[in-house]
Design an enzyme around this catalytic site. Structure first.
Site, PDB file in Angstrom:
ATOM      1  N   GLU A   1      11.601  12.611  25.321  1.00  0.00           N
ATOM      2  CA  GLU A   1      11.735  13.619  24.246  1.00  0.00           C
ATOM      3  C   GLU A   1      11.343  15.128  24.974  1.00  0.00           C
ATOM      4  O   GLU A   1      10.191  15.238  24.936  1.00  0.00           O
ATOM      5  CB  GLU A   1      10.720  13.578  23.072  1.00  0.00           C
TER       6      GLU A   1
ATOM      7  N   ASP B   1       0.833  -1.060   0.015  1.00  0.00           N
ATOM      8  CA  ASP B   1       0.232  -0.155  -0.014  1.00  0.00           C
ATOM      9  C   ASP B   1       0.742   1.273   0.087  1.00  0.00           C
ATOM     10  O   ASP B   1       0.397   2.305   0.054  1.00  0.00           O
ATOM     11  CB  ASP B   1      -1.000   0.130   1.340  1.00  0.00           C
TER      12      ASP B   1
ATOM     13  N   ASP C   1       6.915  10.855  24.191  1.00  0.00           N
ATOM     14  CA  ASP C   1       6.530  11.980  23.343  1.00  0.00           C
ATOM     15  C   ASP C   1       6.235  13.299  24.169  1.00  0.00           C
ATOM     16  O   ASP C   1       5.716  13.267  25.038  1.00  0.00           O
ATOM     17  CB  ASP C   1       5.509  11.701  22.321  1.00  0.00           C
TER      18      ASP C   1
HETATM   19  C1  GLC Z   1       6.869  15.119  18.983  1.00  0.00           C
HETATM   20  C2  GLC Z   1       7.243  14.440  17.806  1.00  0.00           C
HETATM   21  C3  GLC Z   1       6.393  14.924  16.593  1.00  0.00           C
HETATM   22  C4  GLC Z   1       5.111  15.066  17.107  1.00  0.00           C
HETATM   23  C5  GLC Z   1       4.925  16.142  18.136  1.00  0.00           C
HETATM   24  C6  GLC Z   1       3.555  16.178  18.553  1.00  0.00           C
HETATM   25  O1  GLC Z   1       7.796  16.222  18.828  1.00  0.00           O
HETATM   26  O2  GLC Z   1       8.327  13.793  17.637  1.00  0.00           O
HETATM   27  O3  GLC Z   1       6.981  14.243  15.561  1.00  0.00           O
HETATM   28  O4  GLC Z   1       4.632  15.719  15.787  1.00  0.00           O
HETATM   29  O5  GLC Z   1       5.768  15.408  19.211  1.00  0.00           O
HETATM   30  O6  GLC Z   1       3.322  14.956  19.230  1.00  0.00           O
END
Ligand code: GLC
Length: 545
Positions: free
Chosen positions: A283, A42, A224
């Site tokens: 992150e 896909d 995240d």
């Molecule tokens: C983090 C992710 C990114 C995403 C954002 C919102 O920064 O790495 O890709 O858009 O969070 O979830």
């Protein structure tokens, strides 16, 4: 004498190094799921595709993979808008595929980290749908941040916060009778409403979600927006525009609030209650290395991405400064430092370092990779960097999917260019990515960059990464531990680790040094005469001593 160095060492992992925390030295490979390998034609990568390619990753020599979100999602932000945290999106497969993938990875000696997205859900999550249906401002709305608007008829957003993707961070709802209602907060796209982490139900639900994936066998989570869950009480105005520019530069009422640490401590307790060293990786965009280090205190998360290294300019002085700062900050809390050059949100470093010159960019990218893999701590490799892939800078607007691109003035809005599907083999797109096409077009020139084209070519970037990772396992001085700077000419970085020296010439001209040891790997050919070595421009060399 000219010496070309591309050893083909493939030693087994050093078991003793794993003893005090596998993650302290690990090389973790980021798989951007929709762009890694497509099994069903896909044009979108999937979990089976990854499973089929696991031998490649094991052969590359990484210790673990991090999978970007593959959960049920309307894909308004590449899956970072989750509608069901316990389900696999049909685009990517089924829950049994996730299970198979984790088992097979473990069989091959690879650990698996998955993404968890706690700052916001999708606007199609059952909780948000219930909140929209519930006009009474009752319990369903308390899981998010709903507020009446300002202005005589509530026509203005509740505060001046801006979305990271551009535009206001608030969207007004419409009540069932068609009249304008309350506003809800979304630090990212409107399809990503922010959760209210003061709500006990939210906290309990995420602990349950973590358990769900830990029970399935994952080795940890990449968290995240780990700096975003807690907002300053009263949601105060910031008082200026272009707020995206302040991210990572100062504490904001919506980012890097002290309250987030309590959540990470609770998650750490949960992770520790499972056997097998499950980890949490933040992150987190924090204004200083010191504030970032707070996320990896002994009772919090195991790692945090080192974005200061990622955003550092090419050059001996700035790089040395960032390395020193990063090491000092993490040392203060006893955590390992991490190193990262690229991910799915930034321009690939082979392009970043070249400032318009692709050849220069690749040359520096190769040198930076050897630098990173020689530094103390753990390393994150973003899929495709081992192939030296550049950013795709000329994607036509009609194929773009990044919400930041469409919302304009926020984050750079060019994140699709680093997400183009990988070239595996063959002379024509999709270059073995899958039996169909690819969701973003791959440049024709990528035929020469495919895994197949580079395998066995000692000068290729792929073989450079393979050799570097093999040596990293073989040489006991690499991975976690200490390093010492050595004297070096201006523009050159030199440091030693037990039994090892790394030299990086960041200049655009060659540098001459006394030979520090036996060369074991170099990104370009070296020239020796007498006791000195001429290191070409933008070149990194590893030495055994
Ligand atoms: C983090 C992710 C990114 C995403 C954002 C919102 O920064 O790495 O890709 O858009 O969070 O979830």
């Amino acid at each position: 004498m000219t010496q070309d160095l591309a050893p083909s060492v493939r030693p087994a992992a050093d078991a003793s190094r794993q003893a005090d925390g596998w993650w302290r030295s690990a090389v973790i490979y980021q798989v951007y799921v929709r762009s890694f390998a497509d099994s069903d034609g896909d044009g979108i990568g999937d979990l089976r595709g990854i499973r089929q390619r696991l031998p490649y990753l094991a052969g590359l020599g990484v210790d673990a993979l991090w999978l970007t979100p593959f959960y049920a999602s309307p894909q308004a932000d590449g899956g970072y808008d989750v509608a069901d945290y316990r389900a696999v999106d049909p685009l990517f497969g089924e829950l049994s595929d996730a299970d198979d993938l984790v088992r097979e990875a473990h069989r091959l000696g690879l650990r698996v980290i998955v993404d968890i997205v706690p700052n916001h859900t999708s606007d199609r999550h059952a909780w948000f749908e219930a909140a929209l249906a519930d006009r009474s401002e009752g319990a369903a709305r308390e899981r998010y941040h709903f507020r009446p608007g300002r202005g005589p008829s509530g026509e203005l957003p509740p505060n001046d916060w801006e979305s990271v993707f551009g535009g206001p961070a608030w969207t007004r709802t419409t009540d069932a009778d068609g009249t304008p209602g309350e506003w809800y907060l979304h630090l990212f796209a409107p399809e990503q409403p922010d959760l209210n982490w003061d709500n006990a139900e939210v906290r309990a639900e995420f602990e349950s979600v973590l358990r769900f994936w830990l029970d399935l066998g994952v080795d940890g989570f990449r968290i995240d927006v780990a700096h975003g869950m807690v907002k300053a009480p009263g949601l105060p105005d910031i008082g200026r525009t272009e707020q995206a520019k302040l991210i990572g530069a100062q504490v904001l009422p919506f980012f890097d609030q002290d309250g987030v640490h309590e959540i990470h401590r609770a998650w750490r307790r949960l992770l520790d209650s499972y056997p097998g060293q499950r980890i949490g990786v933040a992150e987190a965009w924090a204004p200083t290395s010191e504030r970032l280090a707070l996320y990896v205190r002994p009772d919090e998360l195991h790692q945090a991405f080192n974005f200061q290294f990622l955003t550092c300019d090419w050059g001996a002085r700035p790089m040395r400064e960032v390395i020193d700062e990063s090491l000092a900050a993490t040392l203060s809390v006893g955590a390992p430092t991490t190193w990262v050059l690229s991910n799915h949100d930034v321009v690939r470093h082979a392009t970043r370092y070249g400032a318009g010159d692709g050849e220069l960019g690749l040359r520096r990218a190769r040198a930076a990779a050897l630098l990173m893999l020689a530094l103390p701590g753990s390393v994150y490799v973003y899929q495709g960097e081992e192939l030296g892939l550049p950013e795709v800078v000329d994607l036509p607007d009609e194929v773009r999917q990044d919400p930041a691109f469409f919302r304009g003035d926020g984050q750079d809005g060019t994140r699709d260019g680093c997400r183009v599907p990988l070239p595996w083999s063959g002379g024509q797109a999709p270059f073995g990515f899958g039996p169909g096409g690819s969701w973003l077009p791959q440049p024709e020139a990528w035929a020469a960059l495919s895994v197949e084209a580079q395998s066995g070519d000692p000068r290729s970037t792929l073989e450079l990464y393979r050799s570097a990772m093999a040596l990293r396992r073989e040489l006991p001085g690499l991975g976690d531990g200490e390093m010492t700077w050595l004297d070096a000419p201006e523009g050159v970085l030199a440091f030693s680790r037990p039994g090892f020296v790394c030299t990086l010439n960041t200049l655009d001209g060659e540098a001459t040094l006394p030979v520090p040891g036996r060369p074991v790997l170099a990104t370009e050919a070296l020239e020796f005469s007498g006791g000195t070595v001429r290191i070409p421009a933008n070149t990194c060399v590893w030495w055994a001593v």
